[in-house]
Design a protein around this motif. Structure first.
Motif, mmCIF file in Angstrom:
data_model
loop_
_atom_site.group_PDB
_atom_site.id
_atom_site.type_symbol
_atom_site.label_atom_id
_atom_site.label_comp_id
_atom_site.label_asym_id
_atom_site.label_seq_id
_atom_site.Cartn_x
_atom_site.Cartn_y
_atom_site.Cartn_z
ATOM 1 N N GLY A 126 46.796 30.927 46.902
ATOM 2 C CA GLY A 126 45.934 31.996 46.407
ATOM 3 C C GLY A 126 44.531 31.541 46.056
ATOM 4 N N THR A 127 43.799 32.425 45.395
ATOM 5 C CA THR A 127 42.433 32.067 45.005
ATOM 6 C C THR A 127 42.435 30.830 44.116
ATOM 7 N N ALA A 128 43.428 30.712 43.230
ATOM 8 C CA ALA A 128 43.459 29.557 42.327
ATOM 9 C C ALA A 128 43.515 28.247 43.126
ATOM 10 N N SER A 178 44.573 17.291 31.453
ATOM 11 C CA SER A 178 44.419 17.783 30.092
ATOM 12 C C SER A 178 45.165 19.099 29.943
ATOM 13 N N THR A 179 46.027 19.171 28.932
ATOM 14 C CA THR A 179 46.814 20.384 28.706
ATOM 15 C C THR A 179 47.005 20.626 27.215
ATOM 16 N N GLY A 180 47.181 21.901 26.859
ATOM 17 C CA GLY A 180 47.525 22.243 25.481
ATOM 18 C C GLY A 180 49.026 22.325 25.296
ATOM 19 N N ASP A 268 32.061 28.622 43.118
ATOM 20 C CA ASP A 268 32.441 30.030 43.233
ATOM 21 C C ASP A 268 33.313 30.200 44.464
ATOM 22 N N SER A 269 34.377 30.983 44.325
ATOM 23 C CA SER A 269 35.245 31.229 45.485
ATOM 24 C C SER A 269 35.028 32.608 46.083
ATOM 25 N N VAL A 270 34.490 33.537 45.287
ATOM 26 C CA VAL A 270 34.553 34.957 45.661
ATOM 27 C C VAL A 270 33.706 35.263 46.891
ATOM 28 N N GLN A 316 50.707 31.257 28.727
ATOM 29 C CA GLN A 316 52.151 30.984 28.796
ATOM 30 C C GLN A 316 52.674 30.884 30.226
ATOM 31 N N VAL A 317 51.795 31.024 31.215
ATOM 32 C CA VAL A 317 52.253 30.935 32.606
ATOM 33 C C VAL A 317 51.976 29.531 33.116
ATOM 34 N N ARG A 318 53.009 28.919 33.705
ATOM 35 C CA ARG A 318 52.821 27.588 34.291
ATOM 36 C C ARG A 318 52.571 27.744 35.780
HETATM 37 P P1 NDP Z 1 45.599 30.032 34.433
HETATM 38 O O1 NDP Z 1 45.776 31.030 33.347
HETATM 39 O O2 NDP Z 1 46.714 29.807 35.391
HETATM 40 O O3 NDP Z 1 45.209 28.606 33.817
HETATM 41 C C1 NDP Z 1 44.268 28.466 32.819
HETATM 42 C C2 NDP Z 1 44.668 27.279 31.965
HETATM 43 O O4 NDP Z 1 43.601 26.990 31.056
HETATM 44 C C3 NDP Z 1 45.880 27.534 31.080
HETATM 45 O O5 NDP Z 1 47.081 27.347 31.763
HETATM 46 C C4 NDP Z 1 45.655 26.487 30.011
HETATM 47 O O6 NDP Z 1 46.090 25.235 30.522
HETATM 48 C C5 NDP Z 1 44.146 26.425 29.871
HETATM 49 N N1 NDP Z 1 43.669 27.231 28.728
HETATM 50 C C6 NDP Z 1 43.984 28.522 28.443
HETATM 51 N N2 NDP Z 1 43.353 28.914 27.319
HETATM 52 C C7 NDP Z 1 42.617 27.849 26.891
HETATM 53 C C8 NDP Z 1 41.782 27.622 25.784
HETATM 54 N N3 NDP Z 1 41.543 28.572 24.873
HETATM 55 N N4 NDP Z 1 41.207 26.419 25.645
HETATM 56 C C9 NDP Z 1 41.425 25.440 26.565
HETATM 57 N N5 NDP Z 1 42.236 25.594 27.628
HETATM 58 C C10 NDP Z 1 42.817 26.778 27.797
HETATM 59 O O7 NDP Z 1 44.272 30.462 35.220
HETATM 60 P P2 NDP Z 1 43.762 29.954 36.657
HETATM 61 O O8 NDP Z 1 44.156 28.553 36.848
HETATM 62 O O9 NDP Z 1 44.100 30.973 37.670
HETATM 63 O O10 NDP Z 1 42.179 30.011 36.432
HETATM 64 C C11 NDP Z 1 41.558 29.040 35.585
HETATM 65 C C12 NDP Z 1 40.104 29.432 35.352
HETATM 66 O O11 NDP Z 1 39.389 29.327 36.584
HETATM 67 C C13 NDP Z 1 39.911 30.865 34.859
HETATM 68 O O12 NDP Z 1 38.872 30.897 33.910
HETATM 69 C C14 NDP Z 1 39.512 31.613 36.113
HETATM 70 O O13 NDP Z 1 38.752 32.745 35.825
HETATM 71 C C15 NDP Z 1 38.703 30.551 36.836
HETATM 72 N N6 NDP Z 1 38.632 30.747 38.277
HETATM 73 C C16 NDP Z 1 37.400 30.760 38.853
HETATM 74 C C17 NDP Z 1 37.253 30.900 40.195
HETATM 75 C C18 NDP Z 1 35.887 30.837 40.783
HETATM 76 O O14 NDP Z 1 35.673 31.341 41.901
HETATM 77 N N7 NDP Z 1 34.945 30.210 40.119
HETATM 78 C C19 NDP Z 1 38.412 31.137 41.073
HETATM 79 C C20 NDP Z 1 39.689 30.999 40.385
HETATM 80 C C21 NDP Z 1 39.773 30.846 39.027
HETATM 81 P P3 NDP Z 1 46.991 24.224 29.638
HETATM 82 O O15 NDP Z 1 48.108 25.036 29.101
HETATM 83 O O16 NDP Z 1 47.386 23.175 30.611
HETATM 84 O O17 NDP Z 1 46.072 23.706 28.555
#
Ligand code: NDP
Length: 327
Positions: A126-128, A178-180, A268-270, A316-318
């Protein structure tokens, strides 16, 4: 009739729910796609919950990604039966998106499904995942190589982060994740991380410069975390920044740039041009292990999308959530 998630904004407020739509309600476009799978990205979660200003017009079918096959086409590059993928282009924001059994779009936005991936695997990426690869390509373009030292990935247990860890590890980089979520350490190690960093050590306000540590970084988090990453990049190193999970702000000084010559590469991916999308997908086919992709992915039906969006924003999603729109 087709099943779809629909977001509406009325005087009663923002509302998202599974509904049924007539085929002829689909928007203008020269290609109609029977969607097989979509996904839930962070941006979709913002759109569905209304917690971020993602949707530009209502009602909106969310879903910035889909994979499926062409049902009808007036576009010269696509014919009925072709397997296609869409990522971004404002779909799910200003044009109805992929969280539905059908989508009608501009054929210029589509790319052929990248072999050897199935439609479900393409949506597991996906986009991610495609953005994770764009970040890896950005590091490579800046001359970051595996022998230079450790690469940091922030938001590592999320969608972008998980794919980034898996790809970097396969390419031979030493990866610090790095993870929380300390409980996800075994998962991140199984993807190839050699070190786990508690995200709390990065998320608070820090100094303009810190000990030079990272040979490169992929940041999905923004805010103080990205500022601290910049402060701890080695001389001449690069961070590819794509996300804002901690915040949109960036409270840093110019010190890392003017004293250590580091590079902050925005990703940017969009609206990425088609040639660069194809390059990223081809590299994913080469550099992402299918077994690791399976470990990263969970699949949900369309009916579970709305509650899953709240779970995603709560962190909460892995890994990645694939949506089987026909389940
Ligand atoms: P997810 O929700 O799957 O992952 C985000 C992760 O960020 C969480 O799993 C957590 O990781 C960490 N996180 C969440 N809240 C916080 C916080 N308050 N402080 C620090 N870390 C936090 O999202 P995606 O992986 O799909 O997307 C990640 C980011 O990338 C988003 O902001 C999204 O908008 C952006 N994005 C941008 C794109 C672009 O084109 N520039 C395209 C795709 C995504 P953990 O639990 O391991 O700490």
């Amino acid at each position: 009739m087709i099943k779809a998630v629909l977001i509406e904004k009325t005087e009663a407020g923002h509302h998202a729910a599974l509904t049924e739509l007539a085929d002829d309600a689909l928007p203008e476009g020269d290609v109609t796609v029977a969607v097989s799978y979509s996904t839930l990205n962070y941006k979709d979660a913002l759109a569905i919950t209304g917690k971020g200003p993602v949707v530009r017009q209502f009602p909106m079918v969310p879903g910035i990604d889909f994979a499926g096959f062409v049902e009808t086409s007036r576009h010269p590059d696509f014919k009925a039966g072709d397997s296609v993928v869409l990522n971004g282009w404002g779909v799910g924001e200003s044009h109805w998106g992929g969280l539905a059994q059908k989508a009608r779009v501009n054929g210029d936005w589509l790319i052929p499904l990248q072999a050897p991936f199935t439609a479900a695997q393409a949506m597991a990426i996906g986009t991610a995942g495609y953005t994770a690869m764009l970040c890896v390509l950005a590091l490579e373009r800046q001359g970051v190589t595996a022998d230079q030292g450790e690469i940091l990935v922030t938001g590592a247990a999320g969608g972008v982060g998980s794919v980034a860890v898996a790809v970097l590890a396969k390419l031979g980089y030493r990866v610090a994740a790095s993870t929380g979520r300390a409980a996800e350490a075994p998962y991140l190690r199984s993807l190839g991380a050699s070190e786990i960093i508690d995200r709390a050590t990065l998320s608070a306000p820090g100094k303009p410069l810190a000990r030079e540590r990272w040979a490169g970084a992929i940041d999905t988090v923004g805010s103080h975390t990205l500022a601290n990453v910049c402060a701890a990049l080695r001389y001449g190193a690069t961070v590819a920044a794509c996300g804002l999970a901690q915040g949109m702000d960036l409270p840093l000084t110019v010190a890392p740039f003017i004293l250590r010559g580091v590079t902050l590469a925005g990703v940017d991916s969009v609206y990425r041009p088609i040639a660069q999308r194809r390059e990223a997908w081809a590299r994913l086919a080469r550099d992402l292990d299918i077994e690791k992709l399976a470990a990263i992915t969970n699949t949900i039906p369309l009916s579970e999308v709305v509650p899953a969006a709240s779970r995603m924003l709560a962190g909460q999603v892995r890994g990645r959530l694939v949506v089987d729109v026909n389940a």
